[in-house]
Motif scaffolding. Structure first.
Motif, short mmCIF file in Angstrom:
data_model
loop_
_atom_site.label_atom_id
_atom_site.label_comp_id
_atom_site.label_asym_id
_atom_site.label_seq_id
_atom_site.Cartn_x
_atom_site.Cartn_y
_atom_site.Cartn_z
N GLY A 205 8.74 10.76 3.35
CA GLY A 205 8.54 12.39 3.68
C GLY A 205 10.13 12.57 4.55
O GLY A 205 10.69 13.54 4.38
N ARG A 206 10.53 11.67 5.16
CA ARG A 206 11.79 11.74 5.98
C ARG A 206 13.16 12.11 5.07
O ARG A 206 13.70 12.87 5.25
CB ARG A 206 12.06 10.80 7.09
CG ARG A 206 11.12 10.77 8.20
CD ARG A 206 11.61 9.86 9.33
NE ARG A 206 10.76 9.78 10.47
CZ ARG A 206 10.02 8.71 10.88
NH1 ARG A 206 10.43 7.60 10.30
NH2 ARG A 206 9.31 8.65 11.87
N ALA A 207 12.97 11.28 4.02
CA ALA A 207 14.02 11.24 2.98
C ALA A 207 14.06 12.63 2.33
O ALA A 207 15.04 13.18 2.08
CB ALA A 207 13.88 10.26 2.08
N SER B 231 -1.27 11.08 5.13
CA SER B 231 -2.70 10.91 4.93
C SER B 231 -3.06 9.29 4.34
O SER B 231 -2.21 9.00 3.55
CB SER B 231 -3.40 11.81 4.03
OG SER B 231 -2.89 13.13 4.57
N HIS B 232 -4.30 9.12 4.81
CA HIS B 232 -4.68 7.81 4.14
C HIS B 232 -5.89 8.13 3.34
O HIS B 232 -6.84 8.84 3.57
CB HIS B 232 -5.25 6.77 5.23
CG HIS B 232 -5.95 5.30 4.68
ND1 HIS B 232 -7.00 5.25 4.60
CD2 HIS B 232 -5.12 4.36 4.18
CE1 HIS B 232 -7.27 4.09 3.73
NE2 HIS B 232 -6.05 3.44 3.73
N VAL B 233 -5.74 7.68 1.91
CA VAL B 233 -6.46 8.00 1.14
C VAL B 233 -7.59 6.46 0.73
O VAL B 233 -7.10 5.62 0.47
CB VAL B 233 -5.91 8.47 -0.44
CG1 VAL B 233 -7.19 8.54 -1.44
CG2 VAL B 233 -4.90 9.47 -0.26
N GLN C 39 -0.41 8.85 1.49
CA GLN C 39 0.44 9.79 0.77
C GLN C 39 1.17 10.68 1.86
O GLN C 39 0.61 10.66 3.03
CB GLN C 39 -0.19 10.46 -0.10
CG GLN C 39 -1.41 11.57 0.54
CD GLN C 39 -2.16 12.23 -0.51
OE1 GLN C 39 -2.30 11.70 -1.81
NE2 GLN C 39 -2.70 13.36 0.04
N CYS C 40 2.29 10.96 1.49
CA CYS C 40 3.25 11.73 2.43
C CYS C 40 3.05 13.30 1.85
O CYS C 40 2.96 13.72 0.58
CB CYS C 40 4.40 11.41 2.62
SG CYS C 40 5.59 11.76 1.06
#
Length: 63
Positions: free
Chosen positions: A55-57, A20-22, A28-29
């Motif tokens: 997020g992938r990590a 998401s773009h804040v 943020q993931c």
């Protein structure tokens, strides 16, 4: 509350990773795990690719 929008979604078996773009803050993931819990590290990243990497990590570590 800051305005945000979803800019990217990725799926890995059993998991969903979202970015998401804040507005005026960054990216943020968040992830949705196989139990349908929504999790976020609470960190704001300067780029969507940095947020997606986080997020992938997370998914790699806990799946």
């Amino acid at each position: 509350m800051s305005e945000s929008s979803v800019v990217q979604i990725s799926a890995v078996t059993g998991w969903i990773i979202g970015i998401s773009h804040v507005k005026d803050s960054g990216y943020q993931c968040w992830v949705i795990n196989p139990d349908l819990d929504v999790l976020s590290d609470g960190t704001l990243y300067s780029t969507s690719s940095a947020a997606m990497s986080a997020g992938r990590a997370f998914v790699e570590r806990f799946s």
